[in-house]
Design a protein around this motif. Structure first.
Motif, PDB file in Angstrom:
ATOM      1  N   TYR A 293      -5.954  -8.458   8.247  1.00  0.00           N
ATOM      2  CA  TYR A 293      -4.714  -8.048   7.601  1.00  0.00           C
ATOM      3  C   TYR A 293      -3.783  -7.463   8.655  1.00  0.00           C
ATOM      4  CZ  TYR A 293      -7.948  -8.017   3.598  1.00  0.00           C
ATOM      5  OH  TYR A 293      -8.897  -8.336   2.665  1.00  0.00           O
TER       6      TYR A 293
ATOM      7  N   TYR B 184       0.851  -1.182   0.000  1.00  0.00           N
ATOM      8  CA  TYR B 184       0.000   0.000   0.000  1.00  0.00           C
ATOM      9  C   TYR B 184       0.893   1.241   0.000  1.00  0.00           C
ATOM     10  CZ  TYR B 184      -4.365  -2.457   1.177  1.00  0.00           C
ATOM     11  OH  TYR B 184      -5.477  -3.252   1.151  1.00  0.00           O
TER      12      TYR B 184
ATOM     13  N   PHE C 144     -13.372  -3.221   9.045  1.00  0.00           N
ATOM     14  CA  PHE C 144     -12.185  -3.198   9.895  1.00  0.00           C
ATOM     15  C   PHE C 144     -11.997  -1.797  10.483  1.00  0.00           C
ATOM     16  CE2 PHE C 144     -10.416  -7.204   8.291  1.00  0.00           C
ATOM     17  CZ  PHE C 144     -11.083  -7.324   7.080  1.00  0.00           C
TER      18      PHE C 144
ATOM     19  N   LEU D  75      -4.123   0.708  -2.169  1.00  0.00           N
ATOM     20  CA  LEU D  75      -3.500  -0.532  -2.594  1.00  0.00           C
ATOM     21  C   LEU D  75      -2.685  -0.335  -3.861  1.00  0.00           C
ATOM     22  CD1 LEU D  75      -3.382  -3.664  -2.069  1.00  0.00           C
ATOM     23  CD2 LEU D  75      -5.180  -3.828  -3.805  1.00  0.00           C
TER      24      LEU D  75
ATOM     25  N   ARG E 136     -13.428  -4.346   2.993  1.00  0.00           N
ATOM     26  CA  ARG E 136     -12.719  -5.145   1.996  1.00  0.00           C
ATOM     27  C   ARG E 136     -13.525  -5.154   0.700  1.00  0.00           C
ATOM     28  NH1 ARG E 136     -13.418 -11.300   1.025  1.00  0.00           N
ATOM     29  NH2 ARG E 136     -15.373 -10.267   0.501  1.00  0.00           N
TER      30      ARG E 136
ATOM     31  N   ILE F 118     -16.745  -9.745  10.450  1.00  0.00           N
ATOM     32  CA  ILE F 118     -16.916 -10.591   9.264  1.00  0.00           C
ATOM     33  C   ILE F 118     -18.329 -11.154   9.257  1.00  0.00           C
ATOM     34  CG2 ILE F 118     -16.043 -12.597   8.009  1.00  0.00           C
ATOM     35  CD1 ILE F 118     -14.031 -10.300   8.211  1.00  0.00           C
TER      36      ILE F 118
ATOM     37  N   TYR G 269     -17.137  -6.956   4.946  1.00  0.00           N
ATOM     38  CA  TYR G 269     -16.043  -7.243   5.869  1.00  0.00           C
ATOM     39  C   TYR G 269     -15.508  -5.869   6.296  1.00  0.00           C
ATOM     40  CZ  TYR G 269     -15.658 -12.181   4.392  1.00  0.00           C
ATOM     41  OH  TYR G 269     -15.877 -13.507   4.111  1.00  0.00           O
TER      42      TYR G 269
ATOM     43  N   ASN H  23     -13.981  -8.092  -4.892  1.00  0.00           N
ATOM     44  CA  ASN H  23     -13.381  -8.531  -6.163  1.00  0.00           C
ATOM     45  C   ASN H  23     -11.857  -8.485  -6.146  1.00  0.00           C
ATOM     46  OD1 ASN H  23     -15.819  -9.061  -7.547  1.00  0.00           O
ATOM     47  ND2 ASN H  23     -16.114  -6.868  -7.858  1.00  0.00           N
ATOM     48  N   THR H  24     -11.298  -7.487  -5.479  1.00  0.00           N
ATOM     49  CA  THR H  24      -9.847  -7.295  -5.552  1.00  0.00           C
ATOM     50  C   THR H  24      -9.130  -7.636  -4.252  1.00  0.00           C
ATOM     51  OG1 THR H  24     -10.024  -4.996  -4.837  1.00  0.00           O
ATOM     52  CG2 THR H  24     -10.117  -5.423  -7.215  1.00  0.00           C
ATOM     53  N   ASP H  25      -9.882  -7.872  -3.177  1.00  0.00           N
ATOM     54  CA  ASP H  25      -9.265  -8.154  -1.877  1.00  0.00           C
ATOM     55  C   ASP H  25      -8.489  -6.953  -1.335  1.00  0.00           C
ATOM     56  OD1 ASP H  25      -6.740 -10.421  -0.536  1.00  0.00           O
ATOM     57  OD2 ASP H  25      -8.551  -9.607   0.401  1.00  0.00           O
ATOM     58  N   LYS H  26      -8.790  -5.762  -1.838  1.00  0.00           N
ATOM     59  CA  LYS H  26      -8.107  -4.618  -1.259  1.00  0.00           C
ATOM     60  C   LYS H  26      -8.963  -3.998  -0.162  1.00  0.00           C
ATOM     61  CE  LYS H  26      -9.623  -1.065  -4.563  1.00  0.00           C
ATOM     62  NZ  LYS H  26      -9.117  -0.108  -5.595  1.00  0.00           N
ATOM     63  N   LEU H  27      -8.278  -3.377   0.777  1.00  0.00           N
ATOM     64  CA  LEU H  27      -8.966  -2.618   1.801  1.00  0.00           C
ATOM     65  C   LEU H  27      -9.219  -1.208   1.274  1.00  0.00           C
ATOM     66  CD1 LEU H  27      -7.188  -3.533   5.149  1.00  0.00           C
ATOM     67  CD2 LEU H  27      -9.538  -4.026   4.496  1.00  0.00           C
TER      68      LEU H  27
ATOM     69  N   PHE I 260     -10.193   2.338   2.444  1.00  0.00           N
ATOM     70  CA  PHE I 260     -10.179   3.076   3.705  1.00  0.00           C
ATOM     71  C   PHE I 260     -11.050   4.325   3.623  1.00  0.00           C
ATOM     72  CE2 PHE I 260      -6.897   0.954   6.165  1.00  0.00           C
ATOM     73  CZ  PHE I 260      -6.199   0.241   5.201  1.00  0.00           C
TER      74      PHE I 260
ATOM     75  N   ILE J 118      -2.963  -8.897  -8.175  1.00  0.00           N
ATOM     76  CA  ILE J 118      -3.567  -7.602  -8.467  1.00  0.00           C
ATOM     77  C   ILE J 118      -2.456  -6.559  -8.630  1.00  0.00           C
ATOM     78  CG2 ILE J 118      -5.042  -5.751  -7.595  1.00  0.00           C
ATOM     79  CD1 ILE J 118      -6.716  -8.133  -8.147  1.00  0.00           C
TER      80      ILE J 118
ATOM     81  N   ARG K 152      -5.821 -14.789   0.858  1.00  0.00           N
ATOM     82  CA  ARG K 152      -6.601 -13.684   0.281  1.00  0.00           C
ATOM     83  C   ARG K 152      -8.042 -13.777   0.764  1.00  0.00           C
ATOM     84  NH1 ARG K 152      -6.523 -12.319  -5.896  1.00  0.00           N
ATOM     85  NH2 ARG K 152      -8.032 -10.853  -5.030  1.00  0.00           N
TER      86      ARG K 152
END
Lengths: 114, 113
Positions: A103, A35, B34, A45, B94, B51, B32, B97-101, B103, A56, A97
């Motif tokens: 995380y 990140y 956080f 990201l 989360r 979750i 999801y 599709n991309t598993d990115k967080l 923020f 990705i 994943r």
């Protein structure tokens, strides 16, 4: 060991330099992330690795080159960066994943490009 | 698209008083969610996640958060604030599709003695 370790903590580099950032975890996590966080902004990201394969790439310029040589190590190779690339670079890992297990982030490398 | 919003740039609270840091989310499917805290010039420290399961989630350092599906909120709370809680707090969701967080913009918490 429940940490993600990033080195170096601080890095100053010129626009013609080549440098690398290192990220290491020994938690057996198989997903790792880079990140980028600009000052006073949330992290964004850059890359996701899953089982050592790049999953990705968030349209990151080619002057940033990630590498995952094994399941514990993630590198970010830097070349010909611009001053606007100055930021805090954060590494994160996850058991797999998907985010179910959360995380874990490292403390980051603060990069200054001069 | 998934997103979270943190409507307050800064929250001020006196030490010993309860604190709330607000977060609302917009997702398709099950979220999801956080919470992370960031101290100056440091990385992100995990506080808690939702979750599935109980709507009240307990996390690190005495923090908790309540998942409210009808109000699409996930507010962070602590019964008694400490000066050492002063930091930048990020809510994140989360992306499936991309598993990115993804923020939120962050909320600076200032706890006064």
């Amino acid at each position: 060991d429940t940490e993600v370790t990033q080195t170096p903590k601080h890095l100053v580099m010129g626009m013609t330099n080549k440098k690398s950032l290192k990220c290491e975890q020994h938690m057996g996590h198989r997903a790792m992330y880079w990140y980028k966080q600009k000052a006073k902004k949330p992290p964004e990201l850059m890359f996701v690795y899953s089982y050592e394969k790049l999953s990705i790439n968030e349209s990151v310029p080619s002057r940033f080159s990630p590498e995952c040589p094994n399941s514990s190590l993630l590198n970010l190779h830097l070349h010909a960066l611009q001053p606007e690339d100055s930021a805090l670079y954060l590494c994160a890992s996850s058991q797999v994943r998907g985010g179910v297990y959360g995380y874990t982030f490292g403390s980051g490398t603060r990069l200054t490009v001069v | 698209a998934q997103s979270v919003a943190q409507p307050e740039d800064q929250v001020n609270v006196a030490e010993g008083n309860p604190l709330t840091v607000k977060c609302t989310y917009s997702v398709s499917g099950n979220p999801y969610l956080f919470w992370y805290v960031q101290y100056p010039n440091r990385g992100l420290q995990f506080l808690l996640k939702y979750i599935t399961g109980d709507n009240l989630v307990k996390g690190s350092y005495g923090f908790e958060a309540e998942f409210n599906k009808s109000q699409t909120s996930f507010h962070l709370k602590k019964p008694s604030a400490l000066v050492s809680d002063s930091a930048l707090y990020f809510c994140a969701v989360r992306d499936y599709n991309t598993d990115k967080l993804i923020f939120g913009t962050g909320t600076r918490l200032q706890v006064f003695p």
